[in-house]
Design a protein around this motif. Structure first.
Motif, PDB file in Angstrom:
ATOM      1  N   GLU A 281      10.321-102.289  45.444  1.00  0.00           N
ATOM      2  CA  GLU A 281      10.480-100.933  44.921  1.00  0.00           C
ATOM      3  C   GLU A 281      11.941-100.529  44.979  1.00  0.00           C
ATOM      4  OE1 GLU A 281       6.257 -98.841  46.154  1.00  0.00           O
ATOM      5  OE2 GLU A 281       7.873 -98.916  47.631  1.00  0.00           O
ATOM      6  N   ALA A 282      12.370 -99.782  43.972  1.00  0.00           N
ATOM      7  CA  ALA A 282      13.720 -99.224  43.970  1.00  0.00           C
ATOM      8  C   ALA A 282      13.658 -97.847  43.341  1.00  0.00           C
ATOM      9  CB  ALA A 282      14.685-100.125  43.194  1.00  0.00           C
ATOM     10  N   ASP A 283      14.396 -96.895  43.920  1.00  0.00           N
ATOM     11  CA  ASP A 283      14.332 -95.510  43.468  1.00  0.00           C
ATOM     12  C   ASP A 283      15.720 -94.886  43.504  1.00  0.00           C
ATOM     13  OD1 ASP A 283      11.186 -94.915  43.628  1.00  0.00           O
ATOM     14  OD2 ASP A 283      11.783 -96.076  45.378  1.00  0.00           O
ATOM     15  N   ALA A 284      15.908 -93.909  42.624  1.00  0.00           N
ATOM     16  CA  ALA A 284      17.147 -93.117  42.625  1.00  0.00           C
ATOM     17  C   ALA A 284      16.779 -91.682  42.320  1.00  0.00           C
ATOM     18  CB  ALA A 284      18.137 -93.637  41.581  1.00  0.00           C
ATOM     19  N   SER A 285      17.382 -90.743  43.046  1.00  0.00           N
ATOM     20  CA  SER A 285      17.129 -89.335  42.778  1.00  0.00           C
ATOM     21  C   SER A 285      18.333 -88.520  43.207  1.00  0.00           C
ATOM     22  CB  SER A 285      15.873 -88.855  43.507  1.00  0.00           C
ATOM     23  OG  SER A 285      16.010 -89.022  44.907  1.00  0.00           O
ATOM     24  N   GLY A 286      18.636 -87.512  42.419  1.00  0.00           N
ATOM     25  CA  GLY A 286      19.770 -86.657  42.731  1.00  0.00           C
ATOM     26  C   GLY A 286      20.598 -86.398  41.491  1.00  0.00           C
TER      27      GLY A 286
ATOM     28  N   GLN B  66      19.712 -80.610  45.354  1.00  0.00           N
ATOM     29  CA  GLN B  66      18.531 -81.327  45.803  1.00  0.00           C
ATOM     30  C   GLN B  66      18.961 -82.455  46.727  1.00  0.00           C
ATOM     31  OE1 GLN B  66      16.712 -82.579  42.161  1.00  0.00           O
ATOM     32  NE2 GLN B  66      15.366 -80.819  42.155  1.00  0.00           N
ATOM     33  N   ILE B  67      18.147 -82.712  47.702  1.00  0.00           N
ATOM     34  CA  ILE B  67      18.409 -83.813  48.605  1.00  0.00           C
ATOM     35  C   ILE B  67      17.401 -84.910  48.313  1.00  0.00           C
ATOM     36  CG2 ILE B  67      18.685 -84.505  50.998  1.00  0.00           C
ATOM     37  CD1 ILE B  67      20.513 -82.283  50.039  1.00  0.00           C
ATOM     38  N   GLY B  68      17.848 -86.093  47.951  1.00  0.00           N
ATOM     39  CA  GLY B  68      16.942 -87.214  47.742  1.00  0.00           C
ATOM     40  C   GLY B  68      17.123 -88.211  48.858  1.00  0.00           C
ATOM     41  N   VAL B  69      16.090 -88.503  49.607  1.00  0.00           N
ATOM     42  CA  VAL B  69      16.169 -89.465  50.687  1.00  0.00           C
ATOM     43  C   VAL B  69      15.144 -90.542  50.402  1.00  0.00           C
ATOM     44  CG1 VAL B  69      16.036 -89.835  53.156  1.00  0.00           C
ATOM     45  CG2 VAL B  69      16.861 -87.665  52.287  1.00  0.00           C
ATOM     46  N   GLY B  70      15.556 -91.799  50.416  1.00  0.00           N
ATOM     47  CA  GLY B  70      14.677 -92.854  49.958  1.00  0.00           C
ATOM     48  C   GLY B  70      14.407 -92.606  48.501  1.00  0.00           C
ATOM     49  N   SER B  71      13.147 -92.529  48.129  1.00  0.00           N
ATOM     50  CA  SER B  71      12.802 -92.234  46.749  1.00  0.00           C
ATOM     51  C   SER B  71      12.331 -90.805  46.635  1.00  0.00           C
ATOM     52  CB  SER B  71      11.711 -93.192  46.277  1.00  0.00           C
ATOM     53  OG  SER B  71      10.581 -93.040  47.084  1.00  0.00           O
ATOM     54  N   THR B  72      12.929 -89.907  47.401  1.00  0.00           N
ATOM     55  CA  THR B  72      12.488 -88.524  47.403  1.00  0.00           C
ATOM     56  C   THR B  72      13.325 -87.665  46.505  1.00  0.00           C
ATOM     57  OG1 THR B  72      13.896 -87.754  49.176  1.00  0.00           O
ATOM     58  CG2 THR B  72      11.863 -88.815  49.823  1.00  0.00           C
ATOM     59  N   ILE B  73      12.708 -86.565  46.048  1.00  0.00           N
ATOM     60  CA  ILE B  73      13.412 -85.479  45.389  1.00  0.00           C
ATOM     61  C   ILE B  73      12.976 -84.254  46.154  1.00  0.00           C
ATOM     62  CG2 ILE B  73      13.829 -84.344  43.214  1.00  0.00           C
ATOM     63  CD1 ILE B  73      12.253 -86.729  41.997  1.00  0.00           C
ATOM     64  N   CYS B  74      13.858 -83.634  46.896  1.00  0.00           N
ATOM     65  CA  CYS B  74      13.401 -82.641  47.861  1.00  0.00           C
ATOM     66  C   CYS B  74      14.218 -81.376  47.753  1.00  0.00           C
ATOM     67  CB  CYS B  74      13.518 -83.237  49.264  1.00  0.00           C
ATOM     68  SG  CYS B  74      12.746 -82.255  50.520  1.00  0.00           S
TER      69      CYS B  74
ATOM     70  N   ASP C 177      26.253 -81.965  36.705  1.00  0.00           N
ATOM     71  CA  ASP C 177      25.270 -81.329  35.826  1.00  0.00           C
ATOM     72  C   ASP C 177      24.173 -82.263  35.325  1.00  0.00           C
ATOM     73  OD1 ASP C 177      26.533 -78.663  35.641  1.00  0.00           O
ATOM     74  OD2 ASP C 177      28.170 -79.781  34.709  1.00  0.00           O
ATOM     75  N   LEU C 178      24.242 -83.550  35.661  1.00  0.00           N
ATOM     76  CA  LEU C 178      23.257 -84.513  35.173  1.00  0.00           C
ATOM     77  C   LEU C 178      22.404 -84.989  36.338  1.00  0.00           C
ATOM     78  CD1 LEU C 178      22.078 -86.183  32.876  1.00  0.00           C
ATOM     79  CD2 LEU C 178      23.815 -87.942  33.371  1.00  0.00           C
ATOM     80  N   GLU C 179      21.130 -84.637  36.277  1.00  0.00           N
ATOM     81  CA  GLU C 179      20.177 -84.935  37.346  1.00  0.00           C
ATOM     82  C   GLU C 179      19.297 -86.101  36.928  1.00  0.00           C
ATOM     83  OE1 GLU C 179      16.564 -82.564  39.702  1.00  0.00           O
ATOM     84  OE2 GLU C 179      17.735 -81.581  38.131  1.00  0.00           O
ATOM     85  N   ILE C 180      18.936 -86.953  37.891  1.00  0.00           N
ATOM     86  CA  ILE C 180      18.120 -88.129  37.586  1.00  0.00           C
ATOM     87  C   ILE C 180      16.984 -88.269  38.589  1.00  0.00           C
ATOM     88  CG2 ILE C 180      19.622 -89.664  38.932  1.00  0.00           C
ATOM     89  CD1 ILE C 180      18.898 -91.895  36.944  1.00  0.00           C
ATOM     90  N   THR C 181      15.835 -88.675  38.087  1.00  0.00           N
ATOM     91  CA  THR C 181      14.706 -89.127  38.892  1.00  0.00           C
ATOM     92  C   THR C 181      14.251 -90.437  38.274  1.00  0.00           C
ATOM     93  OG1 THR C 181      13.992 -86.864  39.318  1.00  0.00           O
ATOM     94  CG2 THR C 181      12.386 -88.605  39.716  1.00  0.00           C
ATOM     95  N   ALA C 182      14.344 -91.526  39.006  1.00  0.00           N
ATOM     96  CA  ALA C 182      14.010 -92.830  38.434  1.00  0.00           C
ATOM     97  C   ALA C 182      13.412 -93.725  39.500  1.00  0.00           C
ATOM     98  CB  ALA C 182      15.247 -93.485  37.826  1.00  0.00           C
ATOM     99  N   GLY C 183      12.537 -94.622  39.067  1.00  0.00           N
ATOM    100  CA  GLY C 183      11.933 -95.555  40.001  1.00  0.00           C
ATOM    101  C   GLY C 183      11.386 -96.775  39.301  1.00  0.00           C
TER     102      GLY C 183
END
Length: 714
Positions: free
Chosen positions: A573-578, A23-31, A583-589
């Motif tokens: 705002e702060a975000d993390a994705s990727g 997955q590509i996360g750009v900014g606060s994206t999960i794409c 093997d450990l994936e995160i989506t956080a904001g």
């Protein structure tokens, strides 16, 4: 490992399993690479490389997500599947800065605040406005994009806090059949199907279908029932000219939830299952038909044309009952077991019809080291709301004890007395000019302006009311991006938006003469990729100011409203994705919103925060994959205490909820997944509405719920 070539991210060859879930996360994206315009090619290096460049699906964002000068959050289909999110609202819990509003006045469906400002009219589908009152299901979506901040330059009216764009599933050049069956502790039964058939070298047909019936855990009588089908046909896939036809048909027939009332500034202390409606007669019905045609033709690699056209028909019938205190709320100190509440039924039915077309011409011009991307766009939009309002039976239904309401109260017949049949037609003609200038390795600048002519005409035959109003307004936008290294983008942007008095397809004597509300946002932030490109980070600060908010005349409640208010939201705002590891994936904001009413004709509201705006909001979702067939996930959502009314006298308590997931793939054709929601069984409140101390309600969130999903793929 990821290496960088210019603005592209390069993945060294990895196993098929890992590549399938990159997955590509750009900014606060999960794409997801397969979902959002990511392009792959083979290099001439020794290692086989996959070059991936992520772009927003909205073509007027003529740059990569990494260099888009605002917060853009993408919730992809994979995340929706992991969380078994059946609605757009469920999926939006991954986007901090969004709070949910409750229905009122007979309205229903998706109703949100974004960055502190109402955004019920800011839902889009494949780049065009998705006008209509209904619960948007996720069955035909490959992703949801949230563009935060005002964007009237790109989207037209509204969008003070941003917009939500749904991206439809489209045909693929392969044959497949997928299906799922869901069962839940909330008596849920849901089925979905997704079939794709390639019938020519560059043409394919796809159809998605859904059916659902479910209750809400610990909320008596509430019932959700809907079904939908979405066929799609594409020609020229992968070629210079592509043409796609999408159609969405969705119906719902629910017993709605108008929650519980406030008393003394807090939700009434009753058990979560307490129901103030009349389920024998309450219904929310909707029937949605939306047809979209999308054309893109490339004259050459630097010159292309896009056109998106839509016809939509949104029928709804809202017959709901909500608690109401009548002429006055209970006096402070009154024992609540002595208080009666009455039944408010401001019901309405009608049809919203839309006809839209958005055409854009794109041209890239290279002069030495400078590359320009020019966009000229023209949009035409006609929307009509033809409604029937029924007499409110507030005084015809006996009062019921506030702490023990009777849901089986005899109902004095169906609502048949018509009080109004308003018809509102809006016509918008817009032109967009945009120039994105890439100065080479380090700098990129954007300048854009959109001019809208927005005309609204209101007619009501019973009262013989007629109003007409036209606004012509320009919306500018400017930004600059500095890229000190390939993995980091620093940006500063200025954006504007406007909210005409007929934004929600309604005019009245109080609003017909008013010009639009106007607002502006300044934002600075940074986006970067870390951990060898596995993890995307973004942080930013912003200020949005509405300088002429609509407010009432304190000396005459029946007089026209005034553009005398001022509202401001400052935020971080702060975000993390990727991936934190392989093997450990995160989506956080996390979002902090400091909202305030700076000026108003209501002295009590000056200095108060904006209603239903949480000062602090955070989410986290972690998924760990092991042994290639097992996945486990867990997450939390936090929302702080927020003001329910404009005077900051009533509040919705804050909360934290916990969810979890476990999935097992038996083979390439069969998988099972277990989801648990609100595992601590927290009694919390999700949606809020507060018109006055006598008319208000807050909707409790569901109790502990479990879902089991069985998925098939062929």
């Amino acid at each position: 490992m990821i290496r960088i070539k210019g603005n592209a991210m390069v993945f060294e060859e990895v196993s098929a399993r890992r590549l399938s879930r990159v997955q590509i996360g750009v900014g606060s994206t999960i794409c997801l690479a397969s979902s959002f315009g990511l392009h792959a090619e083979e290099s001439t290096d020794k290692l086989t490389e996959v070059v991936v460049t992520a772009h927003p699906s909205i073509s007027t964002y003529a740059t990569s997500l990494q260099d888009t000068p605002q917060n853009v959050t993408v919730v992809p289909e994979e995340l929706i599947t992991q969380q078994a999110a059946s609605t757009v609202q469920d999926a939006l819990k991954n986007v901090p800065g969004i709070t949910l509003n409750a229905g009122e006045g007979g309205t229903h469906g998706d109703n949100i605040n974004l960055r502190g400002f109402a955004a019920s009219d800011d839902f889009f589908l494949d780049g065009l406005r998705d006008t209509g009152f209904y619960t948007r299901d996720s069955f035909d979506l490959e992703g949801i994009e949230v563009y935060k901040g005002p964007a009237s330059t790109l989207f037209g009216r509204g969008s003070t806090g941003g917009v939500v764009n749904q991206v439809s599933k489209t045909p693929q050049l392969q044959d497949f059949a997928r299906a799922s069956v869901v069962g839940g502790t909330n008596s849920e039964l849901r089925g979905t199907a997704d079939f794709n058939y390639q019938f020519a070298d560059s043409a394919a047909f796809r159809v998605n279908a859904m059916g659902l019936k479910s209750e809400v855990a610990d909320r008596d009588f509430v019932d959700n029932r809907r079904w939908g089908v979405a066929p799609s046909l594409s020609f020229g896939i992968g070629g210079p000219t592509t043409f796609t036809l999408n159609y969405l048909h969705q119906e719902q027939n629910d017993i709605p939830d108008y929650g519980i009332p406030f008393a003394f500034g807090s939700p009434v202390p009753v058990p979560r299952n307490t129901y103030y409606g009349l389920p024998s007669d309450d219904r929310t019905r909707a029937r949605v038909d939306v047809g979209t045609a999308i054309l893109k033709t490339e004259f050459n690699k630097d010159f292309w044309f896009t056109d998106t056209a839509r016809i939509g028909n949104y029928f709804f019938d809202s017959r709901e009952t909500a608690a109401h205190y009548g002429t006055a709320p209970p006096a402070p100190g009154t024992p609540l077991d002595t208080v009666l509440t009455f039944r408010d039924r401001p019901s309405v039915q009608g049809t919203v019809k839309t006809l839209m077309n958005d055409a854009e011409l794109h041209k890239r011009i290279t002069t030495g080291a400078v590359e320009q991307h020019l966009v000229v766009g023209v949009e035409l939009d006609r929307e009509e709301a033809d409604l029937t309002r029924f007499a409110n039976q507030l005084n015809q239904i006996p009062g019921t004890p506030l702490l023990n309401p009777n849901p089986f109260e005899p109902f004095p017949g169906h609502q048949t007395q018509v009080t109004q049949t308003p018809d509102t037609v809006t016509k918008t003609a817009s032109i967009l000019l945009e120039d994105v200038v890439d100065f080479g390795r380090y700098w990129e600048a954007t300048a854009a302006v959109r001019v809208d002519r927005f005309n609204a005409e209101f007619n009501e035959p019973i009262t013989q009311a007629h109003f007409e109003h036209t606004d012509t307004i320009a919306s500018p936008r400017a930004s600059i991006v500095f890229k000190p290294i390939d993995l980091v983008s620093l940006y500063a942007s200025y954006g504007t938006s406007y909210d005409p008095s007929a934004e929600n397809l309604s005019l009245s004597a109080k609003t017909a003469s008013l010009g639009p509300e106007k607002d502006k946002t300044f934002e600075v932030g940074a986006k970067s990729m870390v951990l060898n490109g596995r993890l995307a980070l973004q942080a930013g600060v912003f200020q949005t100011e509405m300088s002429n908010a609509r407010v009432g005349d304190p000396t005459n409640p029946t007089a026209p409203q005034l553009l005398a208010g001022k509202e401001r939201v400052r935020g971080f705002e702060a975000d993390a994705s990727g991936y934190l590891t392989d093997d450990l994936e995160i989506t956080a904001g996390y979002t902090h919103l400091d909202s305030v009413t700076v000026a108003s004709t209501d002295p009590a509201s000056v200095g108060a925060p904006l209603l239903n705006t949480a000062p602090n909001q955070a989410n986290m979702w972690l998924v760990y994959e092991f042994h290639e067939v097992w996945k486990v996930g867990a997450g939390a959502n936090y929302l702080s205490r927020r003001a329910a009314d404009v005077d900051n006298a009533a509040h919705v308590p804050g909360y934290v909820t916990f969810d979890a997931m476990a999935s097992y793939r038996l083979n390439s054709h069969l998988a099972v997944q277990l989801n648990g929601y609100n595992l601590a069984n927290r009694y919390y409140y999700a949606n809020s509405y507060f018109s006055s101390p006598v008319e208000n309600h807050v909707v409790p969130g569901a109790g502990r719920t479990g879902l089991l999903t069985v998925s098939f793929a062929f």
